[in-house]
Design an enzyme around this catalytic site. Structure first.
Site, PDB file in Angstrom:
ATOM      1  N   GLY A 138      70.080  21.746  37.927  1.00  0.00           N
ATOM      2  CA  GLY A 138      69.438  22.589  38.940  1.00  0.00           C
ATOM      3  C   GLY A 138      69.718  22.109  40.347  1.00  0.00           C
ATOM      4  O   GLY A 138      70.413  21.108  40.565  1.00  0.00           O
ATOM      5  N   SER A 139      69.135  22.820  41.309  1.00  0.00           N
ATOM      6  CA  SER A 139      69.466  22.563  42.713  1.00  0.00           C
ATOM      7  C   SER A 139      68.849  21.250  43.217  1.00  0.00           C
ATOM      8  O   SER A 139      69.484  20.533  44.000  1.00  0.00           O
ATOM      9  CB  SER A 139      68.983  23.730  43.572  1.00  0.00           C
ATOM     10  OG  SER A 139      67.617  23.992  43.329  1.00  0.00           O
ATOM     11  N   THR A 140      67.649  20.900  42.756  1.00  0.00           N
ATOM     12  CA  THR A 140      67.024  19.651  43.234  1.00  0.00           C
ATOM     13  C   THR A 140      67.772  18.450  42.657  1.00  0.00           C
ATOM     14  O   THR A 140      68.031  17.468  43.354  1.00  0.00           O
ATOM     15  CB  THR A 140      65.529  19.612  42.843  1.00  0.00           C
ATOM     16  OG1 THR A 140      64.981  20.915  43.015  1.00  0.00           O
ATOM     17  CG2 THR A 140      64.767  18.638  43.712  1.00  0.00           C
ATOM     18  N   ASP A 157      65.134  14.819  36.757  1.00  0.00           N
ATOM     19  CA  ASP A 157      65.310  16.257  36.503  1.00  0.00           C
ATOM     20  C   ASP A 157      64.350  17.057  37.376  1.00  0.00           C
ATOM     21  O   ASP A 157      63.377  16.514  37.907  1.00  0.00           O
ATOM     22  CB  ASP A 157      65.033  16.538  35.008  1.00  0.00           C
ATOM     23  CG  ASP A 157      65.723  17.807  34.517  1.00  0.00           C
ATOM     24  OD1 ASP A 157      66.208  18.603  35.358  1.00  0.00           O
ATOM     25  OD2 ASP A 157      65.770  18.007  33.284  1.00  0.00           O
ATOM     26  N   ALA A 217      61.943  20.814  37.786  1.00  0.00           N
ATOM     27  CA  ALA A 217      60.993  21.564  36.945  1.00  0.00           C
ATOM     28  C   ALA A 217      60.636  22.861  37.657  1.00  0.00           C
ATOM     29  O   ALA A 217      60.789  22.980  38.875  1.00  0.00           O
ATOM     30  CB  ALA A 217      59.739  20.743  36.685  1.00  0.00           C
ATOM     31  N   GLY A 264      63.537  25.346  32.424  1.00  0.00           N
ATOM     32  CA  GLY A 264      64.453  26.257  31.753  1.00  0.00           C
ATOM     33  C   GLY A 264      64.971  27.423  32.563  1.00  0.00           C
ATOM     34  O   GLY A 264      65.704  28.250  32.040  1.00  0.00           O
ATOM     35  N   GLY A 313      67.291  27.330  34.508  1.00  0.00           N
ATOM     36  CA  GLY A 313      68.743  27.206  34.466  1.00  0.00           C
ATOM     37  C   GLY A 313      69.309  27.245  33.061  1.00  0.00           C
ATOM     38  O   GLY A 313      70.499  26.992  32.864  1.00  0.00           O
ATOM     39  N   GLU A 323      68.032  19.208  28.277  1.00  0.00           N
ATOM     40  CA  GLU A 323      67.096  18.481  29.151  1.00  0.00           C
ATOM     41  C   GLU A 323      65.996  17.823  28.318  1.00  0.00           C
ATOM     42  O   GLU A 323      65.589  16.694  28.584  1.00  0.00           O
ATOM     43  CB  GLU A 323      66.487  19.435  30.177  1.00  0.00           C
ATOM     44  CG  GLU A 323      67.489  19.883  31.230  1.00  0.00           C
ATOM     45  CD  GLU A 323      66.959  20.980  32.134  1.00  0.00           C
ATOM     46  OE1 GLU A 323      67.457  21.086  33.265  1.00  0.00           O
ATOM     47  OE2 GLU A 323      66.066  21.738  31.732  1.00  0.00           O
TER      48      GLU A 323
HETATM   49  C1  5RP Z   1      67.079  24.060  34.396  1.00  0.00           C
HETATM   50  C2  5RP Z   1      65.773  23.548  34.846  1.00  0.00           C
HETATM   51  C3  5RP Z   1      65.664  23.108  36.258  1.00  0.00           C
HETATM   52  O1  5RP Z   1      65.493  21.726  36.295  1.00  0.00           O
HETATM   53  C4  5RP Z   1      64.499  23.796  36.909  1.00  0.00           C
HETATM   54  O2  5RP Z   1      64.670  25.191  36.795  1.00  0.00           O
HETATM   55  C5  5RP Z   1      64.367  23.431  38.395  1.00  0.00           C
HETATM   56  O3  5RP Z   1      65.486  23.877  39.098  1.00  0.00           O
HETATM   57  P1  5RP Z   1      65.586  23.751  40.676  1.00  0.00           P
HETATM   58  O4  5RP Z   1      65.602  22.299  40.995  1.00  0.00           O
HETATM   59  O5  5RP Z   1      66.872  24.456  41.023  1.00  0.00           O
HETATM   60  O6  5RP Z   1      64.382  24.448  41.262  1.00  0.00           O
HETATM   61  O7  5RP Z   1      64.826  23.425  34.097  1.00  0.00           O
HETATM   62  O8  5RP Z   1      67.043  24.472  33.053  1.00  0.00           O
END
Ligand code: 5RP
Length: 237
Positions: A32-34, A87, A89, A101, A103, A109
């Protein structure tokens, strides 16, 4: 162009997590982006400080991004117990139970979260919620999608197969399966729902992560910094 406040919050959370990595660690690399911001900062530490780490990517996207950043990679076959998984969330409750989820990487994960000694969740503050609610992504083998959707309805949900963007038809996960997004009016018992969903034949995993709260730390980013979140008891409904 300057990053908007939400993007800055993610960058700050990613930076703080990268500072917490120790030389010699094996890391689970979330999706994901973070997590991407975390990997950018991690790559900087590898370059500038020479820290040695190896990362287990949880998706094809993360693998490609890690390679582009020259982050050394490994696998769970070679390193079955990573020291730390980092990770993102979609929702985080006060007891550090999660929904993940967006992504479509939730199964890998969860495998990496389960295998790792510790977990750091990085997210903007808006991901902190009093109660988990709404959509729970579920990874389902295509053969089982109709009976699983019926069973999800019996559990009180409204399931729909996730459609691709810029691609007609369903999203296909890195494992070759469908994602069924299941909307629940409320989730009064997240661990119970996680057990019920994952017990359905044909379900690979679901995006409720309730089993790893004990080993989880949460870093909540804001535009002007980042704080370590204190775990609190969850107010049951
Ligand atoms: C991917 C995920 C991501 O970690 C979750 O959606 C957070 O994403 P982002 O950092 O882009 O907000 O669970 O399956």
């Amino acid at each position: 162009m300057r990053p908007d406040p939400r993007e800055k919050a993610k960058i700050n959370a990613g930076r703080k997590a990268a500072e917490m990595v120790e030389d010699g660690m094996v890391l689970g690399l979330g999706t994901g982006s973070t997590t991407h911001h975390f990997m950018v900062q991690l790559a900087e530490r590898i370059r500038k400080e020479g820290i040695r780490i190896a990362g287990v990517p949880t998706s094809l996207q993360t693998e490609i991004r890690a390679r582009a950043l020259s982050i050394p990679l490994t696998t769970l076959d070679d390193c079955p117990c990573p020291d730390l998984a980092v990770d993102g969330a979609d929702q985080i409750d006060p007891g550090f139970r999660l929904v993940k989820g967006r992504g479509a990487a939730l199964t890998r994960e969860k495998v990496v979260a389960a295998a790792s000694a510790g977990i750091i969740i990085i997210a903007g503050e808006e991901k902190l919620v009093e109660r988990l609610s709404g959509t729970v992504p579920v990874e389902v083998i295509p053969f089982a999608v109709t009976p699983v959707m019926r069973a999800l309805e019996r559990l009180g949900g409204t399931p729909s197969i996730r459609e691709g963007k810029e691609k007609d038809g369903p999203v296909i996960t890195d494992n070759g399966n469908y994602i069924v997004d299941c909307a629940f009016p409320e989730i009064p018992d997240p661990p119970g729902l996680e057990e019920e969903i994952t017990a359905l034949p044909g379900v690979l995993e679901c995006g409720l992560f309730c089993r790893y709260a004990k080993k989880t730390r949460v870093l909540a980013g804001r535009a002007d910094g980042c704080r370590v979140v204190k775990k609190r008891p969850v107010q049951e409904i």
